[in-house]
Structure formats: structure tokens, C-alpha cells
Design a protein around this motif. Structure first.
Motif, PDB file in Angstrom:
ATOM      1  N   VAL A 195       0.845  -1.156  -0.033  1.00 43.39           N
ATOM      2  CA  VAL A 195      -0.182  -0.021   0.073  1.00 43.39           C
ATOM      3  C   VAL A 195       0.883   1.096  -0.135  1.00 43.39           C
ATOM      4  CG1 VAL A 195      -1.884   1.144   1.448  1.00 43.39           C
ATOM      5  CG2 VAL A 195      -1.757  -1.256   1.385  1.00 43.39           C
ATOM      6  N   LYS A 196       0.508   2.165  -0.653  1.00 44.18           N
ATOM      7  CA  LYS A 196       1.295   3.536  -0.760  1.00 44.18           C
ATOM      8  C   LYS A 196       0.774   4.368   0.546  1.00 44.18           C
ATOM      9  CE  LYS A 196       2.396   3.848  -5.518  1.00 44.18           C
ATOM     10  NZ  LYS A 196       3.762   3.063  -5.490  1.00 44.18           N
ATOM     11  N   VAL A 197       1.981   4.590   1.179  1.00 42.81           N
ATOM     12  CA  VAL A 197       1.536   5.518   2.573  1.00 42.81           C
ATOM     13  C   VAL A 197       2.572   6.629   2.581  1.00 42.81           C
ATOM     14  CG1 VAL A 197       1.011   3.309   3.786  1.00 42.81           C
ATOM     15  CG2 VAL A 197       3.517   4.349   3.651  1.00 42.81           C
ATOM     16  N   CYS A 198       2.069   7.407   3.473  1.00 41.44           N
ATOM     17  CA  CYS A 198       2.637   9.045   3.520  1.00 41.44           C
ATOM     18  C   CYS A 198       4.163   8.549   4.504  1.00 41.44           C
ATOM     19  CB  CYS A 198       1.939   9.782   4.458  1.00 41.44           C
ATOM     20  SG  CYS A 198       2.653  11.291   5.125  1.00 41.44           S
ATOM     21  N   ALA A 199       5.178   9.076   4.076  1.00 37.48           N
ATOM     22  CA  ALA A 199       6.400   8.958   4.788  1.00 37.48           C
ATOM     23  C   ALA A 199       6.556   9.470   6.193  1.00 37.48           C
ATOM     24  CB  ALA A 199       7.490   9.480   4.027  1.00 37.48           C
ATOM     25  N   ILE A 200       5.628  10.536   6.420  1.00 31.44           N
ATOM     26  CA  ILE A 200       5.677  11.264   7.762  1.00 31.44           C
ATOM     27  C   ILE A 200       4.615  10.336   8.682  1.00 31.44           C
ATOM     28  CG2 ILE A 200       4.996  13.292   8.809  1.00 31.44           C
ATOM     29  CD1 ILE A 200       6.127  14.720   6.266  1.00 31.44           C
ATOM     30  N   HIS A 201       3.276  10.201   8.275  1.00 28.44           N
ATOM     31  CA  HIS A 201       2.535   9.530   9.117  1.00 28.44           C
ATOM     32  C   HIS A 201       2.259   8.123   9.124  1.00 28.44           C
ATOM     33  CE1 HIS A 201       1.034  13.687   9.048  1.00 28.44           C
ATOM     34  NE2 HIS A 201       0.610  13.390  10.257  1.00 28.44           N
ATOM     35  N   SER A 202       2.983   7.343   8.117  1.00 29.65           N
ATOM     36  CA  SER A 202       2.897   5.937   7.819  1.00 29.65           C
ATOM     37  C   SER A 202       1.461   5.576   7.806  1.00 29.65           C
ATOM     38  CB  SER A 202       3.638   5.184   8.998  1.00 29.65           C
ATOM     39  OG  SER A 202       4.959   5.433   9.004  1.00 29.65           O
ATOM     40  N   LYS A 203       0.591   6.313   7.108  1.00 27.80           N
ATOM     41  CA  LYS A 203      -0.773   5.866   6.993  1.00 27.80           C
ATOM     42  C   LYS A 203      -1.058   5.985   5.382  1.00 27.80           C
ATOM     43  CE  LYS A 203      -2.691   7.394  11.420  1.00 27.80           C
ATOM     44  NZ  LYS A 203      -3.780   8.071  12.171  1.00 27.80           N
ATOM     45  N   PRO A 204      -2.268   5.090   5.178  1.00 29.42           N
ATOM     46  CA  PRO A 204      -2.408   5.039   3.547  1.00 29.42           C
ATOM     47  C   PRO A 204      -2.786   6.177   2.860  1.00 29.42           C
ATOM     48  CG  PRO A 204      -3.316   3.149   4.915  1.00 29.42           C
ATOM     49  CD  PRO A 204      -2.831   4.027   6.149  1.00 29.42           C
ATOM     50  N   LEU A 205      -2.418   6.401   1.856  1.00 29.16           N
ATOM     51  CA  LEU A 205      -2.756   7.536   1.067  1.00 29.16           C
ATOM     52  C   LEU A 205      -4.125   7.340   0.217  1.00 29.16           C
ATOM     53  CD1 LEU A 205       0.697   8.524  -0.153  1.00 29.16           C
ATOM     54  CD2 LEU A 205      -0.505   9.837   1.503  1.00 29.16           C
ATOM     55  N   GLU A 206      -4.788   8.644   0.215  1.00 33.65           N
ATOM     56  CA  GLU A 206      -6.104   8.298  -0.701  1.00 33.65           C
ATOM     57  C   GLU A 206      -5.926   8.935  -1.981  1.00 33.65           C
ATOM     58  OE1 GLU A 206      -9.191  10.116   1.792  1.00 33.65           O
ATOM     59  OE2 GLU A 206      -8.635   9.291   3.584  1.00 33.65           O
ATOM     60  N   LEU A 207      -6.644   8.280  -2.946  1.00 30.92           N
ATOM     61  CA  LEU A 207      -6.558   8.774  -4.373  1.00 30.92           C
ATOM     62  C   LEU A 207      -7.635   9.800  -4.436  1.00 30.92           C
ATOM     63  CD1 LEU A 207      -4.971   8.658  -6.975  1.00 30.92           C
ATOM     64  CD2 LEU A 207      -6.669   7.032  -7.593  1.00 30.92           C
ATOM     65  N   LEU A 208      -7.294  10.861  -4.822  1.00 32.23           N
ATOM     66  CA  LEU A 208      -8.369  11.770  -4.995  1.00 32.23           C
ATOM     67  C   LEU A 208      -8.365  12.143  -6.362  1.00 32.23           C
ATOM     68  CD1 LEU A 208      -8.432  14.409  -1.768  1.00 32.23           C
ATOM     69  CD2 LEU A 208      -9.777  12.246  -2.105  1.00 32.23           C
ATOM     70  N   GLN A 209      -9.606  12.669  -6.879  1.00 28.06           N
ATOM     71  CA  GLN A 209      -9.918  12.892  -8.183  1.00 28.06           C
ATOM     72  C   GLN A 209     -11.059  14.038  -8.180  1.00 28.06           C
ATOM     73  OE1 GLN A 209     -10.994   9.384 -10.036  1.00 28.06           O
ATOM     74  NE2 GLN A 209      -9.927   9.921 -12.155  1.00 28.06           N
ATOM     75  N   GLU A 210     -10.408  15.292  -8.425  1.00 28.40           N
ATOM     76  CA  GLU A 210     -11.527  16.426  -8.459  1.00 28.40           C
ATOM     77  C   GLU A 210     -11.137  17.480  -9.476  1.00 28.40           C
ATOM     78  OE1 GLU A 210     -11.899  16.506  -3.450  1.00 28.40           O
ATOM     79  OE2 GLU A 210     -10.983  18.297  -4.451  1.00 28.40           O
ATOM     80  N   LYS A 211     -12.222  18.248  -9.840  1.00 24.97           N
ATOM     81  CA  LYS A 211     -11.990  19.310 -10.567  1.00 24.97           C
ATOM     82  C   LYS A 211     -11.697  20.733  -9.617  1.00 24.97           C
ATOM     83  CE  LYS A 211     -14.515  22.716 -13.385  1.00 24.97           C
ATOM     84  NZ  LYS A 211     -15.008  23.852 -12.121  1.00 24.97           N
ATOM     85  N   ASN A 212     -10.882  20.868  -9.509  1.00 22.87           N
ATOM     86  CA  ASN A 212     -10.126  22.066  -8.502  1.00 22.87           C
ATOM     87  C   ASN A 212      -9.673  23.303  -9.167  1.00 22.87           C
ATOM     88  OD1 ASN A 212     -10.683  20.086  -6.259  1.00 22.87           O
ATOM     89  ND2 ASN A 212      -8.620  19.545  -6.298  1.00 22.87           N
ATOM     90  N   TYR A 213      -9.529  24.218  -8.379  1.00 22.33           N
ATOM     91  CA  TYR A 213      -8.948  25.454  -8.732  1.00 22.33           C
ATOM     92  C   TYR A 213      -7.412  25.617  -8.350  1.00 22.33           C
ATOM     93  CZ  TYR A 213     -13.319  27.490  -9.867  1.00 22.33           C
ATOM     94  OH  TYR A 213     -14.659  27.650 -10.451  1.00 22.33           O
TER      95      TYR A 213
END
Length: 525
Positions: A152-170
């Protein structure tokens, strides 16, 4: 920095998803010591701290606790974050909350200004997001998990799983500011401090800057984008703006001009936001960039960065309930080189408390005042002829004051304390060498006794002033025992940059016996 100039200093605003630990308190104390020093040197000083209350992490925490995000924020600020400032004696001038109207409406003004100037555009986005960091993670901070999170891809700082976000953003056109940022770091080498932090920031920007997603449409706990209320402002874009909204940006130009630019004290884990994103935002808005961004190290417990999720967070009150707030402030400012990681241990705190505060400084103060009471009916004696021994003390005091001020200018609080402590060590050595208790036995050495005790008492006057930004409670007690206020004014009114000028305490000033400033602690952990 000349006396009387503006000195605006900030801490990060802290997330209200949990209660504070000593890492937060460390940042607060460092900023407070710097602010107190500048304030007492005649600079127009303003210390800002506060809380960051928007974003997905707060929303999820509040929901998990069955309350609204606003109710959760109000409770944490009231019960944890404001009391922290009292626990560790922080004399802040302002406390900003990102849910306040003065912040929200002026964040919208800032956004609109950037949008109108063409610095913001709409786009599609897909990336791995860490809710803990409230950040889309760069490749360098994405790692593969271990144990239960294998593959699983995790955050190097928090060691928690990362979430794949798909959005229309500014998006903010941050890539447009890459060269201007590199020029800033080059032409103002002290903009990011210490040098290790500066090098890290330069390396990051040289890899190439991407545009920054600055809105979210998947949840609504945030400041609405002014031209599109289906989006809320990305929490970091919102949070960074507290530094200007708190001092009048958008509504009080006179106050803003008086305070800005700021000196930011931040933990190294949020350095990139402050040293890359923040100056780029200000450049886009045609606002002067900060004066300095200082990234301090982490406090380590058992070799690891403190964290609530790993149960290594220590509440500040766990220390202050036993050792007091002065000892808390002194320990973290002295034991950790400001800018580097530092390890906390109960054993080291206990050892420094007794060796440096109780035996070194506290015992010196009570011994000297007790001898004045015993040999001079509770007054500061008149000095007679001085010798090289006294001249050496004068020189040590003058040099310590000058060098401590220079260290504070450079944000080296630990070095400033080391310089001031040369006075403690010199006076203890001087009393041992001069043996006033022996001089007191003979009328022929009475004048010499007066010289020795005046020198030691005036040394305490200088120490009370120089140490007051760090240990305000103990130095107030010492100032009262020296009875200095009727002749010199309040301790807070003493100009720190003049503290090393010798001979300020008049002979004949009545003094009182001093209770132990730092009583021995028998059962410290």
C-alpha cells in the motif's frame, strides 16, 4: 535590528484535531522568548499564535466525536489550546482562529485578488492525498507500507495509507514563481534558516514546481471560494493567510504596514509550506515576503518524533506540574540547539533542573542575598576599591549581554542562554575565590567584603534582567528580593540591550532574603 524597530513574530497555527504536546509547547516558548527579548529591548513587538480549524482532518475528527466541526474547535480551543499558553507562560499579543470573520472574509479578498490577476485557473486533478498532512504528497514522501500495509502507498511522515483523490479544482499558478523564489533564496541567504533548512528548500524548488490545487469540492468545512461557492479553500492556503489577516490585511492598512513583514517560527515538517508556497502566494498578491522563516527541529522521545498516534506525545502539564513553567521554558531553550532535533528525557530534565537552575542560579541568588541580610542588615553594601577580580566580572557581564543579544538576533536562543550562563558560573567562582564569609570575620576586611557582595548583588541584577524572557517567574521573585523596582522600575521595563552596563543597582538599596527559586525535587521521574 536597531532598537525601536518592528518585530512581528509568529508560531504556526495549530490543528485542533487533538490536544497539545510538548512539541507544540516548544515552538510556543521559543517564539515567546524571542518576543519577550525584543519587546524588552524597545522593539515594536507583536507575538501571534492561534489555531487552524478548517480541513478534512478536523471534519472527520468532529464527526467521529458526534459534534459539528465548529463545536469541536470551540471545545479544543477553550479546554486545551488557550490553557496551554497559561501553563507555559506565553505572553502572546493575539490569538487568531481561522473560523473568525476577520480571517475568513480577508482570505476571500486575497483569493479574489489572485483570481482577478490571472494567478488561479480551473483544472482536473488526480493525486495521492494524506489527510494527516492535509497535502497531496510529492513522490519523495510516498513510500510502500510494511506489515499490515504491505504493497500500500503510505505517507512517509504519518505511515498511513494515502487516498487517491480525483477532483475538478482551482489551481494557483505556483510554477510561475520558481525563478523568483530561487532568486529570493540567493539574494537573501538568511530568509530561510538554519542553513540546512535553506539547502533543503532550494533543492526542492530546483526540482521544479507544480501548480498548487487550492480548492476542494468533496466536503464543505472550509472558507468558500468567492467566485464559486461549490468549492472551499484548501486548508493550507487558508491557514497561511492567518499571518496577514491577523494584522489587518484587507481592512486595516495602517496596522498591516506597521507589523508586516513577519518572522515565522515553524517546525521543519511544515517548512516547505512557509518557505515555498507562502512567499509565492505573497509575490502573486504583490505583498512583501516575510523577513525570516526559521525551521526548528523535532523533539524526539526515545529516538522518535512525538506523535499522538504513536502515543509518544507528552502533555506539557506532565512536566510543569512537577518542575514548574520556568524550568520547562529553560530546559527546552537550553538543552536543544534551536534549529536541530533534540531528544527529551526525564533524566536530563531532572539533572539540568538541579545542577543549573537549583544549584547554579537559584543557590547563587539566595546565598548572596542571605549574606547581605546577615552582614549588612538587609541592604546592598557600598563597594570599595575594585581589583582585577571585579573587573573580570564586569567584563563577563558586559560581554554576556552583548553576545546574548546578537544570538537572539540570529534566532540562536540556546546560544544566548549559554552566554548568559557565563555570568552564573563567573559569580559562583568569584564567591568561592573571595570567601566573603571569611572577610566578614575581620573589621580590617570590611570594605573588601562590601566590594565583593556589591559585585555579586549587581551581578544578580544583570542576571534577573537577562534571564527574564526565559524564566519570568523566578526573575520577578529575584527582582522583588533585590527591591530594584523602586529605584530602577519594573523588571519588564529594563532594557535588555543595556543590561550589561555595570553599577545600576544603588548601594544602600534594601534587600530581602529569597526563598529557594528552584526547590529540590526528590521524586522526579
Amino acid at each position: 535590528m536597531s532598537s525601536g524597530s518592528s518585530f512581528f513574530i509568529t508560531t504556526p497555527i495549530f490543528y485542533v484535531n487533538d490536544v497539545p504536546h510538548i512539541g507544540h509547547a516548544y515552538t510556543e516558548v521559543a517564539a515567546d522568548v524571542l518576543a519577550r527579548w525584543h519587546r524588552q529591548s524597545g522593539d515594536d513587538t507583536w507575538l501571534l499564535t492561534g489555531t487552524d480549524e478548517h480541513g478534512q482532518k478536523i471534519l472527520r475528527t468532529a464527526t467521529a466525536n458526534g459534534v459539528t466541526p465548529q463545536e469541536w474547535s470551540d471545545k479544543l480551543v477553550r479546554e486545551a489550546w488557550l490553557p496551554l499558553l497559561e501553563t507555559i507562560d506565553v505572553a502572546n499579543d493575539d490569538f487568531i482562529r481561522t473560523t473568525e470573520e476577520r480571517h475568513e472574509k480577508n482570505v476571500q479578498k486575497f483569493l479574489q485578488k489572485l483570481y482577478d490577476a490571472g494567478h488561479i485557473y480551473a483544472g482536473e486533478f488526480e493525486a495521492l492525498y494524506c489527510v494527516g498532512c492535509e497535502e497531496f504528497k510529492p513522490e519523495s514522501e510516498i513510500v510502500t507500507g510494511t506489515g499490515e500495509l504491505v504493497g500500500v502507498k503510505v505517507c512517509a511522515i504519518h505511515s498511513k495509507p494515502l487516498e487517491l483523490l480525483q477532483e475538478k479544482n482551482y489551481f494557483f499558478r505556483m510554477s510561475d514563481f520558481q525563478e523568483r523564489l530561487l532568486t529570493l533564496y540567493e539574494t537573501r541567504p538568511d530568509f530561510v534558516q538554519p542553513p540546512s533548512a535553506r539547502n533543503e528548500v532550494i533543492a526542492f524548488v530546483q526540482q521544479g514546481l507544480k501548480d498548487l490545487s487550492i480548492s476542494r469540492s468533496s466536503f464543505d468545512w472550509g472558507i468558500p471560494i468567492p467566485w464559486d461557492n461549490t468549492h472551499v479553500t484548501y486548508v493550507w492556503f487558508d491557514a497561511l493567510l492567518n499571518y496577514v489577516t491577523a494584522v489587518g490585511y484587507g481592512e486595516n492598512e495602517e496596522e498591516f504596514h506597521r507589523r508586516w513583514p513577519a518572522n515565522h517560527i515553524v517546525g521543519k515538517d511544515i517548512l516547505r509550506f512557509h518557505a515555498v508556497i507562502w512567499p509565492a502566494m505573497l509575490m502573486a498578491a504583490e505583498i512583501e515576503v516575510p523577513r525570516h522563516v526559521f525551521g526548528h527541529g523535532w523533539l524526539l522521545v526515545g529516538g522518535e518524533k512525538m506523535s499522538k498516534s504513536k502515543l509518544t506525545g507528552i502533555a506539557p502539564s506532565e512536566i510543569t506540574d512537577t518542575f514548574g513553567s520556568d524550568a520547562f521554558r529553560y530546559y527546552f531553550m537550553r538543552a536543544v540547539s534551536f534549529g536541530q532535533d533534540g531528544s527529551f528525557s526525564w533524566e536530563d530534565l531532572n539533572a539540568r533542573y538541579h545542577a543549573e537552575l537549583a544549584n547554579g542560579f537559584g543557590n547563587l541568588a539566595s546565598r548572596v542575598l542571605a549574606m547581605n541580610s546577615r552582614y549588612y542588615d538587609g541592604t546592598t553594601p557600598k563597594p570599595g576599591e575594585i581589583t582585577d577580580a571585579e573587573r573580570e566580572i564586569h567584563a563577563v557581564v558586559a560581554a554576556a549581554a552583548t553576545e546574548a543579544d546578537a544570538s537572539v538576533e540570529a534566532f540562536h536562543v540556546h546560544e544566548a542562554l549559554a552566554h548568559i550562563w557565563t555570568i552564573v558560573d563567573a559569580l559562583n567562582g568569584y564567591i568561592t575565590d573571595q570567601e566573603p564569609w571569611v572577610l566578614a570575620k575581620n573589621d580590617d576586611t570590611r570594605e573588601r567584603l562590601g566590594t565583593v557582595l556589591y559585585t555579586a548583588t549587581e551581578g544578580l541584577r544583570a542576571l534577573a534582567v537577562l534571564l527574564s524572557p526565559v524564566i519570568p517567574l523566578a526573575t520577578e521573585k529575584l527582582w522583588a528580593a533585590l527591591n530594584a523596582e523602586p529605584v530602577l522600575g519594573s523588571l519588564a521595563s529594563q532594557n535588555l540591550r543595556a543590561a550589561g552596563v555595570w553599577g545600576q543597582l544603588p548601594p544602600g538599596t534594601p534587600v530581602s532574603v529569597l526563598e529557594a527559586l528552584f526547590p529540590r525535587i526528590e521524586s522526579a521521574e
